[in-house]
Design an enzyme around this catalytic site. Structure first.
Site, PDB file in Angstrom:
ATOM      1  N   LYS A 287       0.253 -10.748   6.285  1.00 47.05           N
ATOM      2  CA  LYS A 287       0.320  -9.812   6.786  1.00 47.05           C
ATOM      3  C   LYS A 287      -0.711  -9.044   7.288  1.00 47.05           C
ATOM      4  O   LYS A 287      -2.061  -8.257   6.858  1.00 47.05           O
ATOM      5  CB  LYS A 287       1.300  -8.313   5.252  1.00 47.05           C
ATOM      6  CG  LYS A 287       1.559  -7.490   6.468  1.00 47.05           C
ATOM      7  CD  LYS A 287       2.052  -6.212   5.004  1.00 47.05           C
ATOM      8  CE  LYS A 287       2.639  -5.436   4.916  1.00 47.05           C
ATOM      9  NZ  LYS A 287       1.284  -3.969   5.885  1.00 47.05           N
TER      10      LYS A 287
ATOM     11  N   SER B 272       1.260  -1.173  -0.073  1.00 48.13           N
ATOM     12  CA  SER B 272       0.062  -0.311  -0.114  1.00 48.13           C
ATOM     13  C   SER B 272       0.884   1.230   0.018  1.00 48.13           C
ATOM     14  O   SER B 272       0.714   2.335  -0.559  1.00 48.13           O
ATOM     15  CB  SER B 272      -0.942  -0.168   1.446  1.00 48.13           C
ATOM     16  OG  SER B 272      -2.045  -0.954   0.962  1.00 48.13           O
ATOM     17  N   ASN B 273       1.812   1.336   1.017  1.00 47.29           N
ATOM     18  CA  ASN B 273       2.789   2.640   1.026  1.00 47.29           C
ATOM     19  C   ASN B 273       3.631   2.774  -0.468  1.00 47.29           C
ATOM     20  O   ASN B 273       3.922   3.148  -0.423  1.00 47.29           O
ATOM     21  CB  ASN B 273       3.957   2.395   1.816  1.00 47.29           C
ATOM     22  CG  ASN B 273       3.390   2.643   3.442  1.00 47.29           C
ATOM     23  OD1 ASN B 273       3.322   3.662   3.855  1.00 47.29           O
ATOM     24  ND2 ASN B 273       2.674   1.889   3.490  1.00 47.29           N
TER      25      ASN B 273
END
Length: 333
Positions: free
Chosen positions: A183, A59-60
């Site tokens: 995760k 996502s980052n």
């Protein structure tokens, strides 16, 4: 293709325990083209900081804002950068989630061809009301069946319209022969504990915290480590916590665990602060200011973060102080 890449692509087990970073990707202002020089500097600082592996297009890494060609290019670039600098041991996980099973399968194949060792897949959320437990299970099993890479489930309710896989569902998916880990960016310590105590993270299924907030707690619960945004800022500090944990496992020395928790408290405060400062844009802006490369440019609909405006408020100044404290520790390590 390097020998290390070939080794990654033929592995069938979970990634080894340790510290992983969902690396941010830098763009040139205006054009929003990928800034390869800034990305190279970032990858190398993370590797030099002692990370076990790099998650490309988490996502980052703004995976959802990239074309297929860009996604393949960034994986290959990261692998080549690491190999050429002597960091063949640093592993690559690729975020390969998409909104259809078909496209997700394609991205898994492309990730392997580009040099990734594992695929990390978000649950599709465009049709969130239709995504019950059966649909979620069917999606992950279908894609894992087709994936040429060992497959990890990415649970992040914030970016999947609130879809939050519970431990029962993940437990059932973990029995799939190609599903090797998860995760958990939900940060649910109870879920982490239940999964970690049920599987051997070295051989069958690895549970990683998705937040630095619960890094040490995950390790003490039997988890494999963390894949967390804050590692972009302070990789050495995370590596130090992991090293202290390993020492504590051997010695059971209370002082060692106390030192680890002291650092963990700083990470927890900074993790919360960065999330309030501006998420992805905040991480990029802090990297640019504190480490001298890149800039805060993000692709829409994300917004850039203004660090100068942040410190004008009492609450903002408090958040910035927490970030400053952990960066000070990082620069001393």
């Amino acid at each position: 293709m390097s020998a290390v890449t070939q080794t990654q692509n033929t592995t069938s087990g979970p990634p080894p325990p340790g510290v992983y970073v969902p690396a941010v990707l830098f763009f040139h202002p205006g054009s929003e083209d990928i800034d390869e020089e800034a990305y190279r500097k970032h990858i190398l600082r993370l590797a030099e900081g002692g990370v076990t592996g790099i998650l490309v297009q988490g996502s980052n890494g703004e995976a959802q804002h990239l074309s297929h060609a860009e996604r393949s290019r960034t994986i290959a670039f990261a692998r080549k950068t690491l190999d050429e600098a002597g960091f063949q041991h640093v592993l690559i996980i690729a975020g390969t989630g998409a909104q259809s099973a078909r496209e997700t399968k394609e991205l898994c194949v492309e990730a392997k061809e580009s040099g990734a060792g594992w695929a990390l897949v978000l649950t599709p959320s465009t049709w969130a009301p239709a995504m019950g437990a059966d649909s979620i299970s069917r999606f992950h099993r279908e894609v894992a069946d087709a994936s040429p890479l060992p497959y990890m489930i990415y649970n992040f309710p914030t970016v999947t319209a609130g879809l939050d896989l519970d431990s029962d569902l993940i437990f059932s998916l973990a029995t799939h022969p190609n599903i090797v880990g998860t995760k958990l960016s939900c940060g649910n310590v109870g879920k982490i504990q239940r999964l970690s105590s049920s599987f051997d993270y070295r051989s069958s299924f690895a549970t990683f915290a998705g937040k630095s907030d619960v890094f040490l707690h995950t390790l003490l619960s039997g988890g494999a480590g963390t894949i967390a945004a804050l590692v972009n800022l302070v990789p050495k500090t995370h590596a130090k916590v992991f090293k202290l944990f390993l020492e504590y496992q051997k010695t059971k020395a209370a002082k060692v665990l106390e030192e680890a928790f002291t650092l963990q408290s700083k990470l927890s405060a900074a993790d919360w602060a960065v999330s309030k400062i501006g998420g992805v844009g905040g991480v990029k802006a802090i990297v640019a200011q504190e480490f001298g490369y890149g800039n805060g440019t993000v692709r829409g609909p994300l917004k850039e973060a203004s660090l100068s405006a942040l410190v004008q408020s009492e609450q903002g100044a408090k958040w910035w102080k927490a970030v400053e404290e952990v960066i000070k520790i990082e620069k001393l390590l």
